[in-house]
Structure formats: structure tokens, C-alpha cells
Design a protein around this motif. Structure first.
Motif, mmCIF file in Angstrom:
data_model
loop_
_atom_site.group_PDB
_atom_site.id
_atom_site.type_symbol
_atom_site.label_atom_id
_atom_site.label_comp_id
_atom_site.label_asym_id
_atom_site.label_seq_id
_atom_site.Cartn_x
_atom_site.Cartn_y
_atom_site.Cartn_z
ATOM 1 N N ALA A 66 0.831 -1.206 0.000
ATOM 2 C CA ALA A 66 0.000 0.000 0.000
ATOM 3 C C ALA A 66 0.869 1.261 0.000
ATOM 4 O O ALA A 66 0.389 2.350 -0.266
ATOM 5 C CB ALA A 66 -0.949 0.005 1.193
ATOM 6 N N LEU A 67 2.163 1.100 0.305
ATOM 7 C CA LEU A 67 3.139 2.185 0.173
ATOM 8 C C LEU A 67 3.958 1.891 -1.072
ATOM 9 O O LEU A 67 4.448 0.777 -1.253
ATOM 10 C CB LEU A 67 4.057 2.248 1.393
ATOM 11 N N MET A 68 4.071 2.883 -1.935
ATOM 12 C CA MET A 68 4.829 2.729 -3.175
ATOM 13 C C MET A 68 5.814 3.873 -3.339
ATOM 14 O O MET A 68 5.525 4.989 -2.933
ATOM 15 C CB MET A 68 3.882 2.735 -4.375
ATOM 16 N N HIS A 69 6.936 3.576 -3.946
ATOM 17 C CA HIS A 69 7.945 4.587 -4.252
ATOM 18 C C HIS A 69 7.892 4.897 -5.742
ATOM 19 O O HIS A 69 7.802 3.997 -6.563
ATOM 20 C CB HIS A 69 9.334 4.071 -3.876
ATOM 21 N N TYR A 70 7.936 6.176 -6.062
ATOM 22 C CA TYR A 70 7.972 6.628 -7.449
ATOM 23 C C TYR A 70 9.408 7.056 -7.741
ATOM 24 O O TYR A 70 9.854 8.096 -7.259
ATOM 25 C CB TYR A 70 7.002 7.793 -7.637
ATOM 26 N N LEU B 292 3.800 7.100 -2.320
ATOM 27 C CA LEU B 292 2.344 7.127 -2.364
ATOM 28 C C LEU B 292 1.865 6.084 -1.367
ATOM 29 O O LEU B 292 2.399 4.979 -1.316
ATOM 30 C CB LEU B 292 1.820 6.763 -3.753
ATOM 31 N N ILE B 293 0.859 6.439 -0.591
ATOM 32 C CA ILE B 293 0.272 5.484 0.352
ATOM 33 C C ILE B 293 -1.231 5.452 0.110
ATOM 34 O O ILE B 293 -1.893 6.491 0.090
ATOM 35 C CB ILE B 293 0.559 5.874 1.815
ATOM 36 N N VAL B 294 -1.749 4.245 -0.100
ATOM 37 C CA VAL B 294 -3.189 4.048 -0.243
ATOM 38 C C VAL B 294 -3.711 3.616 1.120
ATOM 39 O O VAL B 294 -3.258 2.615 1.675
ATOM 40 C CB VAL B 294 -3.494 2.976 -1.314
ATOM 41 N N TRP B 295 -4.646 4.386 1.670
ATOM 42 C CA TRP B 295 -5.105 4.154 3.034
ATOM 43 C C TRP B 295 -6.587 4.474 3.142
ATOM 44 O O TRP B 295 -6.994 5.619 2.952
ATOM 45 C CB TRP B 295 -4.299 5.044 3.980
ATOM 46 N N LYS B 296 -7.398 3.469 3.377
ATOM 47 C CA LYS B 296 -8.831 3.635 3.628
ATOM 48 C C LYS B 296 -9.509 4.551 2.604
ATOM 49 O O LYS B 296 -10.163 5.530 2.952
ATOM 50 C CB LYS B 296 -9.070 4.147 5.044
ATOM 51 N N GLN C 282 -8.191 6.601 0.469
ATOM 52 C CA GLN C 282 -7.471 7.835 0.167
ATOM 53 C C GLN C 282 -6.088 7.505 -0.371
ATOM 54 O O GLN C 282 -5.549 6.439 -0.097
ATOM 55 C CB GLN C 282 -7.298 8.699 1.420
ATOM 56 N N VAL C 283 -5.528 8.455 -1.103
ATOM 57 C CA VAL C 283 -4.142 8.345 -1.544
ATOM 58 C C VAL C 283 -3.387 9.519 -0.930
ATOM 59 O O VAL C 283 -3.788 10.671 -1.075
ATOM 60 C CB VAL C 283 -4.016 8.376 -3.085
ATOM 61 N N PHE C 284 -2.306 9.195 -0.234
ATOM 62 C CA PHE C 284 -1.453 10.205 0.372
ATOM 63 C C PHE C 284 -0.189 10.338 -0.473
ATOM 64 O O PHE C 284 0.482 9.341 -0.751
ATOM 65 C CB PHE C 284 -1.052 9.799 1.796
ATOM 66 N N PHE C 285 0.103 11.540 -0.892
ATOM 67 C CA PHE C 285 1.328 11.837 -1.624
ATOM 68 C C PHE C 285 2.329 12.348 -0.599
ATOM 69 O O PHE C 285 2.084 13.358 0.062
ATOM 70 C CB PHE C 285 1.069 12.889 -2.702
ATOM 71 N N ILE C 286 3.456 11.645 -0.454
ATOM 72 C CA ILE C 286 4.420 11.944 0.598
ATOM 73 C C ILE C 286 5.761 12.344 -0.016
ATOM 74 O O ILE C 286 6.382 11.567 -0.740
ATOM 75 C CB ILE C 286 4.662 10.709 1.506
ATOM 76 N N GLU C 287 6.187 13.559 0.244
ATOM 77 C CA GLU C 287 7.514 14.022 -0.163
ATOM 78 C C GLU C 287 8.412 13.963 1.061
ATOM 79 O O GLU C 287 8.089 14.537 2.102
ATOM 80 C CB GLU C 287 7.458 15.451 -0.709
ATOM 81 N N VAL C 288 9.523 13.249 0.955
ATOM 82 C CA VAL C 288 10.464 13.109 2.069
ATOM 83 C C VAL C 288 11.644 14.044 1.826
ATOM 84 O O VAL C 288 12.232 14.045 0.747
ATOM 85 C CB VAL C 288 10.959 11.656 2.203
ATOM 86 N N LYS C 289 11.967 14.833 2.826
ATOM 87 C CA LYS C 289 13.086 15.765 2.741
ATOM 88 C C LYS C 289 13.992 15.617 3.957
ATOM 89 O O LYS C 289 13.548 15.227 5.039
ATOM 90 C CB LYS C 289 12.601 17.220 2.680
ATOM 91 N N ALA C 290 15.246 15.950 3.754
ATOM 92 C CA ALA C 290 16.200 16.019 4.864
ATOM 93 C C ALA C 290 15.761 17.166 5.786
ATOM 94 O O ALA C 290 14.969 18.029 5.382
ATOM 95 C CB ALA C 290 17.605 16.276 4.322
ATOM 96 N N PRO C 291 16.271 17.206 7.002
ATOM 97 C CA PRO C 291 15.853 18.257 7.932
ATOM 98 C C PRO C 291 15.926 19.680 7.358
ATOM 99 O O PRO C 291 15.054 20.488 7.618
ATOM 100 C CB PRO C 291 16.805 18.092 9.116
#
Length: 142
Positions: free
Chosen positions: A57-61, A88-92, A94-103
Motif C-alpha cells: 500500500a506504500l509505493m515509491h515513485y 504514495l500510500i493508499v489508506w482507507k 485515500q491516496v497520500f502523496f508523501i515528499e520526504v526531505k532532509a531536515p
């Protein structure tokens, strides 16, 4: 211009193609982002069982990273675009678009444009910098 983006000329590979390498500043930021993203994925791998959802349900683009020019061209032709979030996370429903950044990492103009487009379409976009950030997006129990 690739040098303006933090790339330096590198040695030639076995086919005579010029290789690129990141300057140390970009390499460190990229490494910190990679470590943050890996921690988020590891957290998800553990928590998804408690949520009762599959790990996939969690995918990396994979839109970033250094690639040979011909590989980058093929991927672009197949629909890879700049600015798309890391996860991308598919949850109940919904689709959550998640951008991960360093501090101290900042979004590129393309990432900001993607975020704006997602929010205009009433979808969930989140910038996370740690496991705590992602954990706060999801309830403790499914």
C-alpha cells in the motif's frame, strides 16, 4: 546547466560516456533524504501489519537519481515526471502523496507545483522529514 544543479564532470565510463558525480554538498543532502525515506519505509513495513493493510500500500515513485542519458529518456517517454512525490500510500480509500526531505531540504519548483496541483484537487500531500512526521499522519490503531 548540469553544473549549476550541483553536478561535476566525472570520468568516462567503459563506453566512453561521461559520468556525472554530485558535489559533496548535494551528495550529503541526498544521503540524508535517502536515510529519512528508508526510515519511513521501514516504519510502514512494521506498522502496516497493525493497520491490517498490505505492505505494498506504500509505493515509491523513482523519479530522482542519476541515470544514463538514454535510460532517463526512455523513462521520461514512459511518463516519469519531475516533481512527483517520493512515496504514495493508499489508506482507507485515500491516496497520500508523501515528499520526504532532509531536515534542511527544500522542495524544488516542480515539487511545489505538484503539491499545489494535488491540494487544488482536494488530495492529501504531506512533506515529511522524519518517522515522527509520518507516524502523526496515521492513527495508532487501524
Amino acid at each position: 546547466d548540469r553544473q549549476a544543479q550541483g553536478f561535476q564532470r566525472g570520468p568516462k565510463d567503459a563506453l566512453g560516456q561521461e559520468c556525472c558525480r554530485l558535489d559533496s554538498r548535494m551528495a550529503m543532502t541526498g544521503r540524508l533524504e535517502e536515510l529519512a525515506q528508508r526510515a519511513v519505509v521501514e516504519w510502514w513495513s512494521y506498522r502496516c501489519r497493525q493497520f491490517g493493510v498490505p505492505e505494498f500500500a506504500l509505493m515509491h515513485y523513482p523519479s530522482g537519481g542519476l541515470r544514463h542519458k538514454s535510460t532517463a529518456g526512455r523513462l521520461k517517454a514512459m511518463g516519469v515526471r519531475r516533481g512527483v512525490p517520493d512515496l504514495l500510500i493508499v489508506w482507507k480509500g485515500q491516496v497520500f502523496f508523501i515528499e520526504v526531505k532532509a531536515p534542511k531540504g527544500i522542495q524544488s519548483p516542480e515539487q511545489k507545483a505538484f503539491e499545489a496541483m494535488i491540494e487544488e484537487n482536494d488530495c492529501d500531500y504531506h512533506l515529511v522529514r522524519s518517522v515522527d512526521d509520518i507516524a502523526n499522519l496515521f492513527p495508532k490503531r487501524a
